[in-house]
Design a protein around this motif. Structure first.
Motif, PDB file in Angstrom:
ATOM      1  N   PHE A  36     -34.324  24.719  -7.232  1.00 41.27           N
ATOM      2  CA  PHE A  36     -33.740  23.893  -8.483  1.00 41.27           C
ATOM      3  C   PHE A  36     -32.565  24.333  -8.826  1.00 41.27           C
ATOM      4  N   ILE A  37     -31.941  24.766  -8.706  1.00 37.50           N
ATOM      5  CA  ILE A  37     -31.226  24.844  -9.287  1.00 37.50           C
ATOM      6  C   ILE A  37     -29.796  24.633  -8.439  1.00 37.50           C
ATOM      7  N   PHE A  38     -30.008  24.986  -7.388  1.00 40.56           N
ATOM      8  CA  PHE A  38     -29.336  24.339  -6.373  1.00 40.56           C
ATOM      9  C   PHE A  38     -29.685  22.702  -5.640  1.00 40.56           C
ATOM     10  N   LEU A  39     -30.462  22.071  -5.938  1.00 37.59           N
ATOM     11  CA  LEU A  39     -31.346  20.356  -5.557  1.00 37.59           C
ATOM     12  C   LEU A  39     -30.354  19.899  -6.725  1.00 37.59           C
ATOM     13  N   PRO A  40     -29.469  19.177  -5.567  1.00 35.52           N
ATOM     14  CA  PRO A  40     -28.753  17.994  -5.909  1.00 35.52           C
ATOM     15  C   PRO A  40     -29.463  16.997  -6.952  1.00 35.52           C
ATOM     16  N   ALA A  41     -30.744  16.660  -7.126  1.00 33.70           N
ATOM     17  CA  ALA A  41     -31.261  15.999  -7.850  1.00 33.70           C
ATOM     18  C   ALA A  41     -32.556  16.638  -8.904  1.00 33.70           C
ATOM     19  N   ASN A  42     -31.763  18.192  -9.067  1.00 31.61           N
ATOM     20  CA  ASN A  42     -32.609  18.999  -9.602  1.00 31.61           C
ATOM     21  C   ASN A  42     -33.717  18.243 -11.023  1.00 31.61           C
ATOM     22  N   ILE A  43     -32.724  17.884 -12.017  1.00 31.59           N
ATOM     23  CA  ILE A  43     -33.442  17.186 -13.851  1.00 31.59           C
ATOM     24  C   ILE A  43     -34.187  16.216 -13.333  1.00 31.59           C
ATOM     25  N   LEU A  44     -34.141  15.464 -12.605  1.00 31.91           N
ATOM     26  CA  LEU A  44     -34.411  13.769 -12.215  1.00 31.91           C
ATOM     27  C   LEU A  44     -36.194  14.496 -11.128  1.00 31.91           C
ATOM     28  N   VAL A  45     -35.821  15.129 -10.575  1.00 30.27           N
ATOM     29  CA  VAL A  45     -37.084  15.982  -9.759  1.00 30.27           C
ATOM     30  C   VAL A  45     -37.984  16.899 -11.255  1.00 30.27           C
ATOM     31  N   TYR A  46     -37.269  17.741 -11.168  1.00 29.32           N
ATOM     32  CA  TYR A  46     -37.895  18.693 -12.241  1.00 29.32           C
ATOM     33  C   TYR A  46     -38.928  17.765 -13.407  1.00 29.32           C
ATOM     34  N   ILE A  47     -37.746  16.408 -14.449  1.00 29.80           N
ATOM     35  CA  ILE A  47     -38.997  15.746 -15.194  1.00 29.80           C
ATOM     36  C   ILE A  47     -40.403  14.735 -14.330  1.00 29.80           C
TER      37      ILE A  47
END
Length: 60
Positions: A36-47
């Motif tokens: 999740f840290i290195f995923l480009p759209a990490n915040i959107l995917v996590y939300i």
């Protein structure tokens, strides 16, 4: 056996999303958190996951 992906009740940093994914795949939650840290759209995917993944029952 009902093996659905759910938020973790025991391995929670914020909402239990990474812990739930790690429990489902049987890997350490540190690996999922690093992804999740290195995923480009990490915040959107996590939300999205935090709002759509069901909570794990209290008994598990």
């Amino acid at each position: 056996m009902d093996n659905k992906i759910r938020k973790s009740q025991t391995d929670r940093s914020i909402t239990g999303v990474c812990g739930g994914i790690a429990e489902y795949f049987g890997i350490p939650s540190l690996f999922v958190r690093l992804i999740f840290i290195f995923l480009p759209a990490n915040i959107l995917v996590y939300i999205i996951l935090a709002n759509t993944m069901p909570d794990s029952p209290q008994g598990l």
